[in-house]
Design an enzyme around this catalytic site. Sequence first.
Site, PDB file in Angstrom:
ATOM      1  N   LYS A 106       0.822  -1.211   0.000  1.00  0.00           N
ATOM      2  CA  LYS A 106       0.000   0.000   0.000  1.00  0.00           C
ATOM      3  C   LYS A 106       0.854   1.258   0.000  1.00  0.00           C
ATOM      4  CE  LYS A 106      -4.231  -1.688   2.164  1.00  0.00           C
ATOM      5  NZ  LYS A 106      -5.199  -1.496   3.232  1.00  0.00           N
TER       6      LYS A 106
ATOM      7  N   LYS B 141      -5.138 -10.878  -7.209  1.00  0.00           N
ATOM      8  CA  LYS B 141      -6.415 -11.035  -6.494  1.00  0.00           C
ATOM      9  C   LYS B 141      -7.349  -9.908  -6.890  1.00  0.00           C
ATOM     10  CE  LYS B 141      -5.451  -8.296  -2.412  1.00  0.00           C
ATOM     11  NZ  LYS B 141      -5.253  -8.124  -1.011  1.00  0.00           N
TER      12      LYS B 141
ATOM     13  N   LYS C 183     -10.123  -3.582  -4.944  1.00  0.00           N
ATOM     14  CA  LYS C 183     -10.530  -2.243  -5.377  1.00  0.00           C
ATOM     15  C   LYS C 183      -9.339  -1.469  -5.931  1.00  0.00           C
ATOM     16  CE  LYS C 183     -14.827  -1.711  -3.891  1.00  0.00           C
ATOM     17  NZ  LYS C 183     -16.004  -1.016  -4.284  1.00  0.00           N
TER      18      LYS C 183
HETATM   19  P1  TYM Z   1     -10.782  -5.771   3.797  1.00  0.00           P
HETATM   20  O1  TYM Z   1     -11.825  -4.756   4.110  1.00  0.00           O
HETATM   21  O2  TYM Z   1      -9.710  -5.399   2.848  1.00  0.00           O
HETATM   22  O3  TYM Z   1     -11.459  -7.087   3.249  1.00  0.00           O
HETATM   23  C1  TYM Z   1     -12.535  -7.728   3.924  1.00  0.00           C
HETATM   24  C2  TYM Z   1     -12.379  -9.233   3.796  1.00  0.00           C
HETATM   25  O4  TYM Z   1     -12.403  -9.632   2.412  1.00  0.00           O
HETATM   26  C3  TYM Z   1     -11.327 -10.512   2.150  1.00  0.00           C
HETATM   27  N1  TYM Z   1     -10.912 -10.372   0.741  1.00  0.00           N
HETATM   28  C4  TYM Z   1     -10.781 -11.385  -0.118  1.00  0.00           C
HETATM   29  N2  TYM Z   1     -10.958 -12.714   0.025  1.00  0.00           N
HETATM   30  C5  TYM Z   1     -10.749 -13.485  -1.059  1.00  0.00           C
HETATM   31  N3  TYM Z   1     -10.380 -13.001  -2.280  1.00  0.00           N
HETATM   32  C6  TYM Z   1     -10.197 -11.685  -2.471  1.00  0.00           C
HETATM   33  N4  TYM Z   1      -9.847 -11.212  -3.661  1.00  0.00           N
HETATM   34  C7  TYM Z   1     -10.378 -10.804  -1.350  1.00  0.00           C
HETATM   35  N5  TYM Z   1     -10.285  -9.471  -1.191  1.00  0.00           N
HETATM   36  C8  TYM Z   1     -10.612  -9.216   0.102  1.00  0.00           C
HETATM   37  C9  TYM Z   1     -10.234 -10.065   3.112  1.00  0.00           C
HETATM   38  O5  TYM Z   1      -9.290 -11.088   3.313  1.00  0.00           O
HETATM   39  C10 TYM Z   1     -11.040  -9.736   4.337  1.00  0.00           C
HETATM   40  O6  TYM Z   1     -11.265 -10.889   5.119  1.00  0.00           O
HETATM   41  N6  TYM Z   1      -7.655  -5.564   7.674  1.00  0.00           N
HETATM   42  C11 TYM Z   1      -8.929  -6.085   7.254  1.00  0.00           C
HETATM   43  C12 TYM Z   1     -10.086  -5.674   8.136  1.00  0.00           C
HETATM   44  C13 TYM Z   1      -9.912  -5.937   9.591  1.00  0.00           C
HETATM   45  C14 TYM Z   1     -10.012  -7.198  10.256  1.00  0.00           C
HETATM   46  C15 TYM Z   1      -9.841  -6.920  11.628  1.00  0.00           C
HETATM   47  C16 TYM Z   1     -10.217  -8.500   9.805  1.00  0.00           C
HETATM   48  C17 TYM Z   1      -9.691  -5.013  10.555  1.00  0.00           C
HETATM   49  N7  TYM Z   1      -9.641  -5.589  11.776  1.00  0.00           N
HETATM   50  C18 TYM Z   1      -9.868  -7.958  12.582  1.00  0.00           C
HETATM   51  C19 TYM Z   1     -10.254  -9.518  10.761  1.00  0.00           C
HETATM   52  C20 TYM Z   1     -10.073  -9.237  12.126  1.00  0.00           C
HETATM   53  C21 TYM Z   1      -9.219  -5.574   5.864  1.00  0.00           C
HETATM   54  O7  TYM Z   1      -8.762  -4.519   5.474  1.00  0.00           O
HETATM   55  O8  TYM Z   1     -10.122  -6.303   5.158  1.00  0.00           O
END
Ligand code: TYM
Length: 332
Positions: free
Chosen positions: A112, A195, A198
């Site tokens: 990022k 993957k 966005k």
């Molecule tokens: P975020 O908002 O980027 O994504 C949310 C969830 O979607 C999953 N994901 C995917 N899974 C499979 N294939 C893909 N292409 C794909 N893109 C996104 C992510 O793995 C995620 O599970 N840091 C985290 C949010 C967070 C969190 C937490 C998660 C904050 N605190 C505590 C678990 C526990 C995030 O930015 O997810």
Amino acid sequence: RPRVLSGIQPTAGSFHLGNYLGAVRQWVALQESHDAFYMVVDLHAITVPQDPAELRANTRLAAAQLLAAGLDPERCTLFVQSHVPEHAQLAWVMNCLTGFGEASRMTQFKDKSARQGADRASVGLFTYPILQVADILLYQANEVPVGEDQRQHVELTRDLATRFNGRYGDTFTIPKPYILKETAKIYDLQDPSIKMSKSASTPKGLINLLDDPKATAKKVKSAVTDTDTVIRYDAENKPGVSNLLTICSTLTGRSIAELERDYEGKMYGALKTDLAEVMVEFVTPFRERTQQYLDDPETLDSVLAKGAEKARGVAAETLSQTYDKVGFLPAK
Ligand code: TYM
């Protein structure tokens, strides 16, 4: 009941198919068997610049989509991260337990910050994974349902929880990642070597769940496959077709083997046409339900208020134990 905790960012517009298949779908299933805590992570969102009015709207939009996807406030605790101040408070303690080098090895920060220009990246983006550690530990979660890209953050959580417990005595449950092999990583429809996301996907490679269903169908039909003609799951040599099979299998509940049998001797176009239809059938009611929740912001906000209250009960207890172990003088 074992406990699960997970979070999702309030992104502009809509969740994408990777978010749903990789994470949210599992959240819905786990609320039946687990004590489940799910949140919209607005504190994480401001690690990159956000317009205040948009952030507020996107937070409601994220909650509406989670309800539309099937989260039931009677079965799980759904809340907004900033409504529970303990997240930021425990994150500070965890920041002080983390080595600078250890934080520097987090690959998501590297990706990022490289995109933004390292000098323009915020310190918040750097400590982002440590806030996530606090999110998980506050609830003493046993499992964390996420996609593959979050595995490293759950590993960091395990390391820090073990370190804290070793130094101060047993305090935190050591959580495990809950990552389903089949849907751990959903790929971009135009470039199946990356993957779906966005930030990295082109508009044609990214399925936004709230987009016009016709546009979504079109994206599926123009997905990149390969020059072979056999419809077979082979992630290494046929990543595009394999991705479509994974998506189709998950949305229809039919196994990959079954699909392979069905499409034997058929052309890629047949799979794409069928999947486009499956996708339209999925997103059309999802959009309608999301809109219904958005049309009634009072109900939505009251669901979130109740969720925050329940979450705070658990979080405050863990934070108070942590403060005590660390040696903070109690405020009498
Ligand atoms: P975020 O908002 O980027 O994504 C949310 C969830 O979607 C999953 N994901 C995917 N899974 C499979 N294939 C893909 N292409 C794909 N893109 C996104 C992510 O793995 C995620 O599970 N840091 C985290 C949010 C967070 C969190 C937490 C998660 C904050 N605190 C505590 C678990 C526990 C995030 O930015 O997810």
